[in-house]
Design an enzyme around this catalytic site. Structure first.
Site, mmCIF file in Angstrom:
data_model
loop_
_atom_site.group_PDB
_atom_site.id
_atom_site.type_symbol
_atom_site.label_atom_id
_atom_site.label_comp_id
_atom_site.label_asym_id
_atom_site.label_seq_id
_atom_site.Cartn_x
_atom_site.Cartn_y
_atom_site.Cartn_z
ATOM 1 N N ASP A 226 -25.189 22.506 -25.029
ATOM 2 C CA ASP A 226 -25.726 23.174 -23.835
ATOM 3 C C ASP A 226 -26.917 24.064 -24.181
ATOM 4 O O ASP A 226 -27.957 24.029 -23.534
ATOM 5 C CB ASP A 226 -24.654 24.063 -23.184
ATOM 6 N N LYS B 241 -1.287 -7.920 -4.678
ATOM 7 C CA LYS B 241 -2.146 -6.758 -4.424
ATOM 8 C C LYS B 241 -1.284 -5.498 -4.318
ATOM 9 O O LYS B 241 -0.368 -5.431 -3.498
ATOM 10 C CB LYS B 241 -2.955 -6.913 -3.133
ATOM 11 N N HIS C 270 0.843 -1.194 0.000
ATOM 12 C CA HIS C 270 0.000 0.000 0.000
ATOM 13 C C HIS C 270 0.879 1.244 0.000
ATOM 14 O O HIS C 270 1.759 1.382 0.849
ATOM 15 C CB HIS C 270 -0.909 0.025 1.236
#
Length: 532
Positions: free
Chosen positions: A353, A171, A144
């Site tokens: 728009d 991981k 991590h």
């Protein structure tokens, strides 16, 4: 570095309705202070549609490993991943390391399906395992990074280091400082030869959690409820399944999204994902929190990144990234929609728009006056005050001019107001002059700025006293639906037109541009009504 996707070796599974689903699992983190609470949450995870649960034993108070793990693993209604995260890797455990690893070995013996061990101690952990360790337990070795996302080369080296420990599953979780950081992890994930979990944490990393299913991720995390997370940026299980249709995302899924900053208020993902699903279109629509449009477009250059809506503040920057721009967008100087041509990858910019806004304003005027569409535009000859000279302001000012209105542009910076007013044959004033500006009664007011948008719902661009001079007030802000400006205009006797009406009209057009299919108009209206 441009990101190019490639064909992925993903196995398909059947799901209940007979459709194909991808193999990416949805893992639900279970965090609670007691075993009883964890069991309740695990049952809820199953009800919501999770595939497995991550039992975060570092959240338990008075954790008794043998007793608690035996109950949690054996009574779990879903396959289990046991994680005992230490403080030095972002978790809560701050005790003896040998006892922590002992608890993980115990989880393996008791029948956990997966356990997570951090790369920093993985070699020691594997060395401590008995030769006859349970074969049906898969070991995830994790890394991590709470600071940033390393380069592709560094990430590749990290994968190799994790593989070298003997990991069954790799991981890697990094942190997004910019949305383009996701692309580096996608590139590693798509080429991984071993099962891999690759996720980017933080708000700018959301796309990694959803597109894990496109790029072959082993699993992604979905929480039980919003805000109760085990890592920054996690969506809920409900969002993954119901909002993003994650089960149906595959290697060929076309990626669309709304580019803006901020972006968490946007209702567009609700509309387009529901519409894609209802028509069987293989696409996903994401909220894209973009800091630099040019960097984003350059990075995600694959044909699979097929089309975007543009919102505040990136409509003008988007135009500069187009290979070709339609004449209306060119004259306005801003786009609201970008399409990538599949044959050569060229980017085409459009501005729709003004179509949505002008149609909604005309409808509001006709409802008040009783005029019919055949009698010409009710805007003709009216004073049409536009607040804001950005992308949306330019578009709507241009639309008013096309309909014969007398356009007045009010902006914080006078020079920008003057520049826009000169293009539409109008008048320019500063925002500070707006409260005293009332050359005649029954004017039309249009707010195209983000003033009053959630969370700053108490703000308004003009005083309530000034609103008595207007017959109709339109606010392009969609969240909240009834802004302070609209509420005070209504109280002052003006007809009000919600920003949602512009949004809906745009959605019909953009859906057809994205898909080539007729827009499911009733469904789009119903979805927006449920989400405002």
């Amino acid at each position: 570095m441009a990101f190019e996707s490639s064909t992925l070796p993903i196995t398909d599974f059947q799901i209940g309705d007979g459709a194909q689903r991808n193999s990416t699992l949805i893992c639900v983190p279970i965090m609670a202070e007691s075993v009883e609470e964890m069991l309740v949450k695990m049952r809820k995870a199953k009800e919501l549609g999770g595939d497995l649960v991550e039992i975060r034993v570092d959240f338990l108070k008075n954790f008794i490993p043998k007793q608690d793990l035996d109950i949690l693993i054996k009574q779990a209604p879903l396959p289990t991943l046991v994680t005992f995260r230490p403080r030095w890797e972002g978790g809560r455990y701050d005790g003896d390391e040998s006892k922590r690893q002992e608890a993980l070995r115990l989880a393996m013996e008791l029948g956990a399906n997966y356990i997570d061990i951090e790369l920093k101690v993985a070699h020691d952990f594997f060395s401590s395992l008995p030769r006859d360790r349970p074969e049906n337990v898969k070991i995830i070795v994790s890394s991590h990074n709470y600071e940033s996302t390393p380069s592709v080369e560094e990430l590749g080296d990290l994968v190799a280091r994790i593989q070298a420990t003997g990991a069954d599953i790799v991981k890697i979780a990094t942190t997004a400082l910019d949305i383009i950081d996701n692309a580096r992890l996608f590139q590693v994930l798509v080429h991984s030869q071993v099962p891999m979990i690759g996720l980017v944490m933080g708000e700018r990393g959301l796309m990694s959690r959803i597109l894990a299913a496109k790029f072959g991720g082993f699993l992604t995390f979905g929480t039980l409820e919003e805000g109760v997370i085990s890592a920054p940026g996690q969506p809920t299980v409900k969002e993954l399944l119901d909002l993003y249709n994650m089960r149906h995302i595959g290697p060929d899924t076309k990626v669309h999204g709304v580019i803006g900053n901020p972006i968490d208020h946007s209702k567009s993902p609700h509309l387009y994902n529901a519409a894609f699903k209802s028509t069987g279109f293989n696409g996903i629509y994401l909220p894209l929190l973009v800091d630099n449009v040019s960097n984003f477009i350059t990075t995600y250059s694959s044909p699979d990144f097929a089309g975007y809506s543009y919102t505040i503040p990136h409509k003008e920057a988007g135009l500069k990234c187009c290979d070709e721009v339609d004449p209306i967008a060119e004259s306005i100087g801003a786009i609201s929609c970008m399409i990538r041509r599949p044959t050569d990858g060229k980017l085409f910019g459009y501005n729709i728009d003004y179509l949505g806004a002008i149609a909604a304003i005309e409808e509001g005027l006709r409802a008040t006056s009783g005029a019919t569409p055949a009698s010409g535009s009710p805007l003709a000859g009216q004073i049409f005050v536009v607040i804001g000279a950005g992308g949306a302001g330019k578009a709507i000012a241009y639309g008013g001019y096309e309909k014969g209105a007398r356009v007045v542009v009010a902006n914080r910076t006078y020079d920008k107001a003057k520049e826009l007013a000169s293009k539409v044959g109008g008048q320019a004033i500063t925002l500070s002059e707006l409260n005293e500006f009332h050359p005649e009664e029954g004017m039309i007011l249009v707010n195209t700025t983000s003033v009053g948008m959630k969370p700053k719902i108490d703000e308004t661009p003009v005083s309530k006293e000034a609103l008595k001079h207007y017959s109709l007030v339109f606010d392009a802000v969609c969240t909240p639906k009834l802004t302070r400006l609209l509420r005070e205009a209504q109280e002052s006797g003006a007809t009000i037109v919600y920003g949602a009406e512009m949004f809906i009209n745009q959605a019909f057009v953009q859906f057809e541009m994205f898909t080539g299919l007729p827009a499911p108009k009733r469904l789009i209206r119903d979805v927006l009504a449920r989400n405002t």
